[in-house]
Design an enzyme around this catalytic site. Structure first.
Site, PDB file in Angstrom:
ATOM      1  N   HIS A  64      -2.785   7.086   3.731  1.00  0.00           N
ATOM      2  CA  HIS A  64      -1.756   6.089   4.051  1.00  0.00           C
ATOM      3  C   HIS A  64      -0.336   6.522   3.691  1.00  0.00           C
ATOM      4  CE1 HIS A  64      -1.080   1.471   4.624  1.00  0.00           C
ATOM      5  NE2 HIS A  64      -0.716   2.206   5.675  1.00  0.00           N
ATOM      6  N   CYS A 122       0.788  -1.246   0.000  1.00  0.00           N
ATOM      7  CA  CYS A 122       0.000   0.000   0.000  1.00  0.00           C
ATOM      8  C   CYS A 122       0.814   1.287   0.000  1.00  0.00           C
ATOM      9  CB  CYS A 122      -0.930   0.022   1.211  1.00  0.00           C
ATOM     10  SG  CYS A 122      -2.155  -1.298   1.261  1.00  0.00           S
TER      11      CYS A 122
END
Length: 446
Positions: free
Chosen positions: A134, A73
């Site tokens: 993120h 990610c």
């Protein structure tokens, strides 16, 4: 007077050339899903129907060899937004930032690491992140509004409970860097905010919307017995019931989560049309990395999964539409990387790239003129593996062995040709080392 007219015409011509297609700069809606593999989108052969994603492919282009910057990610998102290999990140962003890990409170994207919204924003674009960030959660200087986004809404960490909007017991839902209390299903809330944002785009300014769904990544629930966060797939009941025919419970739940996201994407594209923005909007849908089969995803027919440099970890679905600019039904086989979007968007926006360093290429000619690109090397370096693709050939190395695959003949990476083509293996390995020698440090496990 004649010279004045001539100069005006020359200026118009130069502007049209700069943006590649027309003098009117496009809006850009970049839709990113989370942990979704090649076999998780209908138009790539999945049993999970995704009619709205499929419509983007049908109305525009479908990439068959699209690669992410990383199989994880955080580094994948860093590569996408900066146009640089994540290995160049100051904070060694080669693994997922962990929301509850104290050491990750002080890590993330830094102010000197230029992003797509920062550059487009300075050229007159409105910019928004709606969904998952993120790229830093421990301090405000890591937050999206400090990295080029005029507006942001959603979660700062890597996962969130789809119903409580918390990471375990810790709240993680923000608007413009401030925590907000919301009620609803996270996928639906993200969609609703994106639709609201599109309705607001009434001015002459173009906009860049980074629509980053948390779906179909598992949610981060809370286990009352262990008093610890737990990973859990979370579909709404009405979406789960559509897939009662799927025997595997995890796949069934995952399918429901994909369906909710696809419905949301349909609402977004419909709103663009309703607001008469669709004719001048480039819409792209892709994924941050391959799926995790433990949580319902599928990367078939490819080998590997999330966290790995086999094709299943880094080769994912990607489709794009721009009515009148991208030929409907176009299939692009050339290898393309997420690193290519930053320089491409700069071209379309008429932004000069002098002083900006990219590891990707401008793919406007490929996308709009179907003009094949020159062969190039795509490189990956993680703490546990190396990989390079050149044309049909792929070099791969982990702690156990070196491998060489011909992806044209063997896309599933079943036949290791390292022993039969040692010279080619050595050539690709040397090419990999040449690129990675420019990285600031050898990657370590974050």
């Amino acid at each position: 007077m004649r010279n004045l007219i001539r100069n005006a015409l020359r200026t118009c011509l130069l502007l049209c050339t700069a943006v590649g297609m027309s003098a009117e700069r496009p809006n850009i809606v970049f839709i990113l899903s989370d942990d979704q593999g090649m076999n998780d989108v209908g138009c790539y052969g999945s049993e999970i129907p995704t009619p709205n994603i499929d419509a983007i492919a049908r109305n525009g282009a479908k990439f068959e060899s699209y690669y992410v910057a990383s199989p994880v990610c955080t580094p994948s998102r860093f590569g996408l937004l900066t146009g640089k290999y994540p290995n160049r990140s100051q904070d060694n962003l080669l693994g997922a930032l962990m929301f509850l890990a104290e050491r990750d409170d002080n890590r993330g994207i830094r102010s000197h690491e230029k992003t797509i919204p920062e550059v487009l924003g300075k050229s007159g674009y409105r910019t928004a992140l709606i969904g998952k960030w993120h790229l830093g959660h421990g301090a405000q200087h890591f937050f999206p509004n400090q990295h080029g986004f005029d507006y942001s809404y959603g979660t700062s960490g890597g996962a969130v409970d789809y119903f409580t909007l918390k990471y375990g017991e810790r709240a993680d839902w923000y608007r413009d860097g401030k925590r907000v209390e919301e009620n609803g299903y996270s996928t639906d809330l993200i969609t609703q905010d994106a639709v609201r944002y599109i309705k607001q785009q009434k001015s002459e300014k173009p906009f860049f919307l980074y629509l980053a769904y948390t779906a179909p990544h598992y949610g981060k629930g809370w286990d009352e017995l262990t008093k610890k966060p737990t990973n859990i797939l979370q579909a709404k009941e009405e979406d789960r019931e559509k897939f009662a025919h799927i025997a595997d419970a995890g796949r069934r739940e995952f399918a429901g989560m994909v369906s909710a996201m696809d419905q949301g994407i349909g609402r977004v594209t419909a709103e663009l049309k309703r607001q008469k923005l669709d004719r001048n909007t480039l819409v792209i849908f892709t994924c941050d990395n391959g799926a995790d089969p433990r949580y319902g995803g599928s990367n078939k027919p490819f080998r590997g999964q999330k966290n790995q440099l086999f094709e299943g970890g880094i080769r994912v679905p990607c489709v794009a539409q721009w009515p009148g600019k991208i030929k409907p039904g176009l299939v692009i086989g050339d290898p393309v990387t997420a690193l290519d979007f930053f320089p491409t968007f700069c071209d379309l926006a008429g932004v000069k790239t002098k002083g900006l360093a990219f590891d990707g290429n401008n793919i406007a000619s490929l996308l709009f003129k179907n003009k094949s690109m020159q062969q190039r090397d795509l490189v990956w370096l993680t703490p546990t593996a190396n990989a390079l693709r050149r044309g049909p050939w792929k070099y791969f190395e982990n702690a156990k062995e070196e491998m060489l695959f011909n992806l044209a003949a063997d896309p599933e990476e079943k036949n290791n040709l390292a022993d039969t083509k040692p010279e080619l293996l050595a050539e690709l390995k040397a090419a990999h080392q040449k690129v990675t020698s420019t990285f600031p440090a050898k990657p370590t496990a974050p």
